[in-house]
Design a protein around this motif. Structure first.
Motif, mmCIF file in Angstrom:
data_model
loop_
_atom_site.group_PDB
_atom_site.id
_atom_site.type_symbol
_atom_site.label_atom_id
_atom_site.label_comp_id
_atom_site.label_asym_id
_atom_site.label_seq_id
_atom_site.Cartn_x
_atom_site.Cartn_y
_atom_site.Cartn_z
ATOM 1 N N GLY A 85 -35.128 -61.792 -11.856
ATOM 2 C CA GLY A 85 -34.976 -62.066 -13.310
ATOM 3 C C GLY A 85 -36.405 -62.120 -14.059
ATOM 4 N N ALA A 86 -37.165 -63.038 -13.732
ATOM 5 C CA ALA A 86 -38.502 -63.493 -14.511
ATOM 6 C C ALA A 86 -39.297 -62.177 -14.329
ATOM 7 C CB ALA A 86 -39.152 -64.678 -13.616
ATOM 8 N N LEU A 87 -39.534 -61.527 -13.107
ATOM 9 C CA LEU A 87 -40.239 -60.206 -13.016
ATOM 10 C C LEU A 87 -39.740 -59.144 -13.982
ATOM 11 C CD1 LEU A 87 -42.556 -58.796 -12.030
ATOM 12 C CD2 LEU A 87 -41.268 -58.072 -10.027
ATOM 13 N N GLY A 88 -38.541 -59.052 -13.965
ATOM 14 C CA GLY A 88 -37.984 -58.020 -15.202
ATOM 15 C C GLY A 88 -38.333 -58.301 -16.555
ATOM 16 N N ASN A 89 -38.147 -59.717 -16.732
ATOM 17 C CA ASN A 89 -38.200 -60.100 -18.240
ATOM 18 C C ASN A 89 -39.901 -59.881 -18.710
ATOM 19 O OD1 ASN A 89 -35.711 -60.783 -18.729
ATOM 20 N ND2 ASN A 89 -36.087 -63.005 -18.573
ATOM 21 N N LEU A 90 -40.990 -60.125 -17.457
ATOM 22 C CA LEU A 90 -42.211 -60.100 -17.626
ATOM 23 C C LEU A 90 -42.713 -58.548 -17.844
ATOM 24 C CD1 LEU A 90 -43.439 -62.863 -15.233
ATOM 25 C CD2 LEU A 90 -43.987 -62.798 -17.686
ATOM 26 N N VAL A 91 -42.127 -57.784 -17.108
ATOM 27 C CA VAL A 91 -42.430 -56.385 -17.200
ATOM 28 C C VAL A 91 -42.038 -55.832 -18.533
ATOM 29 C CG1 VAL A 91 -41.747 -54.004 -16.095
ATOM 30 C CG2 VAL A 91 -42.401 -56.074 -14.647
ATOM 31 N N VAL A 92 -40.786 -56.139 -19.011
ATOM 32 C CA VAL A 92 -40.482 -55.423 -20.381
ATOM 33 C C VAL A 92 -41.212 -56.003 -21.427
ATOM 34 C CG1 VAL A 92 -38.536 -55.598 -21.867
ATOM 35 C CG2 VAL A 92 -38.084 -55.086 -19.563
ATOM 36 N N ALA A 93 -41.498 -57.422 -21.259
ATOM 37 C CA ALA A 93 -42.497 -58.022 -22.431
ATOM 38 C C ALA A 93 -43.673 -57.276 -22.433
ATOM 39 C CB ALA A 93 -42.658 -59.367 -22.105
ATOM 40 N N GLU A 94 -44.361 -56.827 -21.299
ATOM 41 C CA GLU A 94 -45.550 -56.344 -21.280
ATOM 42 C C GLU A 94 -45.489 -54.594 -21.738
ATOM 43 O OE1 GLU A 94 -49.499 -55.525 -21.341
ATOM 44 O OE2 GLU A 94 -48.717 -57.474 -20.763
ATOM 45 N N CYS A 95 -44.531 -54.041 -21.628
ATOM 46 C CA CYS A 95 -44.391 -52.721 -21.873
ATOM 47 C C CYS A 95 -44.047 -52.769 -23.401
ATOM 48 C CB CYS A 95 -42.999 -52.004 -21.457
ATOM 49 S SG CYS A 95 -43.040 -51.923 -19.529
ATOM 50 N N LEU A 96 -43.602 -53.909 -24.031
ATOM 51 C CA LEU A 96 -43.526 -53.824 -25.578
ATOM 52 C C LEU A 96 -44.705 -54.156 -26.334
ATOM 53 C CD1 LEU A 96 -39.914 -55.685 -25.523
ATOM 54 C CD2 LEU A 96 -40.279 -53.253 -26.323
ATOM 55 N N VAL A 360 -26.650 -62.349 -11.596
ATOM 56 C CA VAL A 360 -27.447 -61.398 -11.037
ATOM 57 C C VAL A 360 -28.248 -60.789 -11.976
ATOM 58 C CG1 VAL A 360 -27.441 -58.945 -9.537
ATOM 59 C CG2 VAL A 360 -25.831 -60.717 -8.987
ATOM 60 N N PRO A 361 -29.543 -60.414 -12.159
ATOM 61 C CA PRO A 361 -30.252 -59.880 -13.317
ATOM 62 C C PRO A 361 -30.000 -58.507 -13.335
ATOM 63 C CG PRO A 361 -31.672 -61.173 -11.846
ATOM 64 C CD PRO A 361 -30.475 -60.866 -10.978
ATOM 65 N N THR A 362 -29.808 -58.098 -14.584
ATOM 66 C CA THR A 362 -29.691 -56.591 -14.899
ATOM 67 C C THR A 362 -30.679 -55.668 -14.341
ATOM 68 O OG1 THR A 362 -28.760 -57.223 -17.031
ATOM 69 C CG2 THR A 362 -29.163 -55.063 -16.706
ATOM 70 N N SER A 363 -30.212 -54.852 -13.747
ATOM 71 C CA SER A 363 -31.036 -53.717 -12.965
ATOM 72 C C SER A 363 -31.899 -53.230 -14.114
ATOM 73 C CB SER A 363 -30.340 -52.716 -12.216
ATOM 74 O OG SER A 363 -29.398 -53.127 -11.362
ATOM 75 N N MET A 364 -33.366 -52.664 -13.838
ATOM 76 C CA MET A 364 -34.349 -52.221 -14.554
ATOM 77 C C MET A 364 -33.913 -50.764 -15.040
ATOM 78 S SD MET A 364 -36.830 -52.913 -16.251
ATOM 79 C CE MET A 364 -37.807 -54.407 -15.605
ATOM 80 N N GLY A 365 -33.260 -50.196 -14.136
ATOM 81 C CA GLY A 365 -32.597 -48.977 -14.505
ATOM 82 C C GLY A 365 -31.254 -48.662 -15.367
ATOM 83 N N ARG A 366 -30.792 -50.020 -15.907
ATOM 84 C CA ARG A 366 -29.905 -50.205 -16.926
ATOM 85 C C ARG A 366 -30.634 -50.833 -18.172
ATOM 86 N NH1 ARG A 366 -24.150 -52.312 -13.735
ATOM 87 N NH2 ARG A 366 -23.968 -50.551 -12.674
ATOM 88 N N ARG A 367 -31.482 -51.689 -18.062
ATOM 89 C CA ARG A 367 -32.065 -52.192 -19.036
ATOM 90 C C ARG A 367 -32.857 -51.250 -19.959
ATOM 91 N NH1 ARG A 367 -35.312 -57.969 -18.417
ATOM 92 N NH2 ARG A 367 -35.636 -58.486 -20.478
ATOM 93 N N LEU A 368 -33.638 -50.364 -19.287
ATOM 94 C CA LEU A 368 -34.441 -49.457 -19.973
ATOM 95 C C LEU A 368 -33.547 -48.513 -20.842
ATOM 96 C CD1 LEU A 368 -36.886 -48.236 -17.129
ATOM 97 C CD2 LEU A 368 -37.476 -49.564 -19.094
ATOM 98 N N PRO A 369 -32.473 -47.837 -20.507
ATOM 99 C CA PRO A 369 -31.731 -47.129 -21.591
ATOM 100 C C PRO A 369 -31.189 -47.845 -22.389
ATOM 101 C CG PRO A 369 -30.800 -47.175 -19.414
ATOM 102 C CD PRO A 369 -32.006 -47.614 -18.862
ATOM 103 N N ALA A 370 -30.860 -49.201 -22.236
ATOM 104 C CA ALA A 370 -30.338 -50.070 -23.117
ATOM 105 C C ALA A 370 -31.160 -50.232 -24.385
ATOM 106 C CB ALA A 370 -29.849 -51.369 -22.606
ATOM 107 N N LEU A 371 -32.442 -50.548 -24.069
ATOM 108 C CA LEU A 371 -33.610 -50.578 -25.014
ATOM 109 C C LEU A 371 -33.729 -49.563 -25.875
ATOM 110 C CD1 LEU A 371 -36.203 -52.460 -22.706
ATOM 111 C CD2 LEU A 371 -35.229 -53.541 -24.742
ATOM 112 N N PHE A 372 -33.679 -48.273 -25.077
ATOM 113 C CA PHE A 372 -34.051 -47.005 -26.213
ATOM 114 C C PHE A 372 -32.850 -46.739 -26.968
ATOM 115 C CE2 PHE A 372 -37.635 -46.962 -23.174
ATOM 116 C CZ PHE A 372 -38.727 -47.109 -24.045
ATOM 117 N N LEU A 373 -31.618 -47.380 -26.597
ATOM 118 C CA LEU A 373 -30.213 -46.979 -27.283
ATOM 119 C C LEU A 373 -30.239 -48.084 -28.435
ATOM 120 C CD1 LEU A 373 -27.686 -45.868 -24.817
ATOM 121 C CD2 LEU A 373 -28.133 -44.733 -27.163
#
Length: 637
Positions: A85-96, A360-373
């Motif tokens: 979960g921490a890694l996913g949050n960090l990756v999204v923050a860096e992308c943004l 269970v952290p949200t899968s990155m494959g679900r988080r990405l489309p949610a961001l762009f939607l």
């Protein structure tokens, strides 16, 4: 459905090469990330900021061994999921943000995860030939969370490849090597992982869940075109083992919480395939695929309450953006409306940085489309197209589940759900004939659900757990004999009827009990008389006299008996400011004596829903005859 329709030759022509497949903008494509709504950007960056200079949780061998030593799987899982979960949050923050501020912590997280001996969880290590205990690093096995981890690292490499290379080229190289050794090679070369469906064991949510992540790793990381094609073709064959026997009514017998990793993970797979073949793989016009999606809004009771037969909690938090996208694909505005409504609730919690309900952290494959939607989903809410559909009547004939309420699109009044089926359903409870009742969207007569998983949950001792037993559902017990597990213990003579005034399910549940119950027939009819009452009528005949027959009701309400033949179930406080409902239960005063049993709750998972106890109402038959007909009537109080 998939392998025959898309044989390898057709697949080879349709599959976009790895270096040309770009499902989402990478971190280097700044315009797309900077165009996201400012509140979405700010909140996700804030999550990353909370993890700067992060100390990554330890995963020592002794913590892993707690499962085999004391049956506890949760302690290890907390640390395992916290890392991801921490890694996913960090990756999204860096992308943004795109300034490199989070990269060192991302590298630390990637490195820590790559150094783990096993990417799965202790309860699943039994897949290895060495059995339970510590993982054998010489035999990589692929469970749910090894596959989830592989996909997370694949997305890290896809989104931040050049940025990771700027720190060290060895980071992407290691991701590639570790995912190849732990996921891609074993999945391609072995056919004996049970979840693939190539053996005798029935598959469940594991099949699409693991396949969605294996497919992600393959499409993003597999550099050899021949191996990439072979893996995708094998995934199609495996998914067919899930799709082909799936109930044609779309019913998920594992319950709505597992729909999020059964039908919803199938959707993940179909979306990846659709994207990676530029739409060539498209099966959304298939009735079964559509029905699988619709299940989730058909079993919603009110707010976050969902029907919770099988190993499902009463409170479920399905992924709003995923539901919306699935609804879009099948052209179902009701499903889209539920998705937008759920997304709005998720955003309300997220904007306050509240912890997610699921560990269970949200899968990155679900988080990405949610961001762009995000912007589209917010527009759905602003335009009034975000709401729970709450259909008035639902009948799923293959899994034999009935849903009925007083009026559509409203939790007002009475709600009842009842089931038939059999006692070898996936994540089965012995609950053929069970019924639950809500009033004004609040629980009155309930299915307790399931406790936190332990070593006992999926062992030979499963049915020693009270939540799995028929005596703790709205069901009879005869001389202490409860329902038995197994495919042969099933409902028979099942009939459903519905009209404007009522909805009714009739079934004989005698077949769900072993011979010791001495049941020739137990005909149960569950009927909603709209605006009036729910009636549970039982007519039985025994092959020999019984010394004791009891009927059980489980309730979160306070229970009072103002007079013989009447019980008042009155509101009681539940966690998070929720309240139980209010109802009166009428029974034959000459037929039953009433006993109340307090069921203390010490389990974290159940306690978060019901508080510190539930009450079991035991209706004990007075001098039980060998043949009789009884009725319980549940009315608003």
């Amino acid at each position: 459905m998939l392998a025959e329709r898309y044989p390898e030759a057709r697949l080879a022509a349709a599959l976009i090469p790895r270096d040309r497949w770009h499902p989402y903008p990478t971190a280097s494509q700044r315009g797309a990330w900077e165009a996201l709504p400012d509140p979405v950007r700010a909140q996700n960056i804030r999550l990353g900021e909370a993890l700067l200079n992060h100390t990554w949780p330890a995963l020592p061998a002794t913590l892993f061994l707690e499962y085999v030593r004391i049956g506890n799987r949760r302690n290890y899982e907390r640390q395992h999921f916290a890392r991801r979960g921490a890694l996913g949050n960090l990756v999204v923050a860096e992308c943004l943000e795109g300034k490199g501020r989070f990269l060192d912590d991302i590298v630390n997280g990637i490195w820590a995860i790559c150094e783990e001996s096993y990417w799965g969880v202790p309860a699943h290590v039994r897949m290895q030939r060495a059995g339970v205990g510590l993982p054998d690093t010489a035999e990589p096995t692929v469970d749910l969370f090894a596959a989830e981890t592989g996909a997370l690292l694949a997305w890290c490499s896809y989104l931040l490849g050049p940025q990771l290379d700027s720190i060290s080229p060895l980071i992407n190289q290691r991701i590639q090597r570790e995912v190849q050794q732990r996921i891609l090679t074993p999945c391609l070369e072995r056919d004996d992982f049970w979840w693939m469906g190539f053996g005798q064991r029935r598959v469940n949510n594991w099949n699409p869940w693991v396949n969605s992540n294996w497919l992600t790793c393959t499409l993003l990381l597999e550099a050899d075109p021949a191996r990439r094609l072979a893996a995708v073709a094998k995934i199609l064959r495996s998914l067919d083992k899930f799709i082909d026997p799936y109930p044609r009514d779309g019913g998920c017998d594992e319950g709505p919480s597992y729909w999020g990793r059964a039908g919803a993970s199938l959707f993940d797979c179909l979306e990846l395939l659709h994207s990676a073949t530029d739409g060539e793989i498209h099966v959304y016009d298939e009735p079964l695929i559509q029905e699988i999606g619709r299940f989730i809004y058909r079993v919603q009771i009110a707010d976050d309450y969902y029907i919770n037969f099988a190993d499902a909690p009463a409170l479920v938090y399905p992924d709003g953006a995923l539901i919306y996208r699935y609804g879009q694909r099948i052209g179902d505005p009701e499903m889209m409306a539920l998705g937008a409504w759920r997304a709005a609730r998720e955003w309300a919690a997220f904007s306050q940085l509240r912890e997610p309900k699921e560990h269970v952290p949200t899968s990155m494959g679900r988080r990405l489309p949610a961001l762009f939607l995000a912007e589209e989903l917010q527009e759905q809410e602003r335009s009034g197209r975000a709401y729970p559909p709450l259909p008035r009547d639902v009948w799923l004939p293959e899994i034999q589940v009935m849903v009925a309420r007083d009026q559509a699109r409203s939790p007002a009044g009475l709600f009842v759900a009842a089931k038939g089926g059999h006692n070898e359903e996936s994540h089965n409870h012995n609950d053929v004939g069970n019924a639950i009742v809500y009033v004004e969207g609040r629980p009155v007569i309930v299915d307790a659900g399931v406790e936190t998983y332990t070593a006992k949950t999926f062992s030979a001792e499963r049915y020693t757990i009270w939540t799995m037993q028929s005596a703790y559902h709205t069901l009879p017990t005869i001389d202490g004999v409860m329902q038995a597990p197994g495919r042969d213990f099933a409902a028979r003579d099942v009939h459903y009827s519905v009209d404007e005034a009522q909805a009714s399910l009739h079934l004989d549940i005698a077949g769900a009990y072993p011979p010791e119950a001495k049941l020739e027939r137990w005909a149960r009819t569950v009927t909603l008389h709209r605006g009036r009452e729910v009636v549970i009528q039982d007519g039985y005949r025994l092959t020999a006299p019984a010394g004791e027959i009891t009927l059980s009701l489980v309730t979160p309400c306070q229970v009072e008996q103002p007079s013989p033949g009447v019980l008042h179930l009155t509101p009681a406080p539940l966690p998070e400011g929720r309240m139980a409902g209010a109802a009166q239960v009428h029974y034959g005063a000459d037929d039953f004596q009433v006993e109340l049993e307090t069921i203390p709750i010490h389990d974290e998972r159940l306690g978060g829903i019901w508080g510190d106890h539930l009450t079991r109402v035991i209706l004990r038959a007075v001098n039980p005859p060998q043949e009789a007909t009884w009725a319980l009537r549940v009315r608003p109080l």
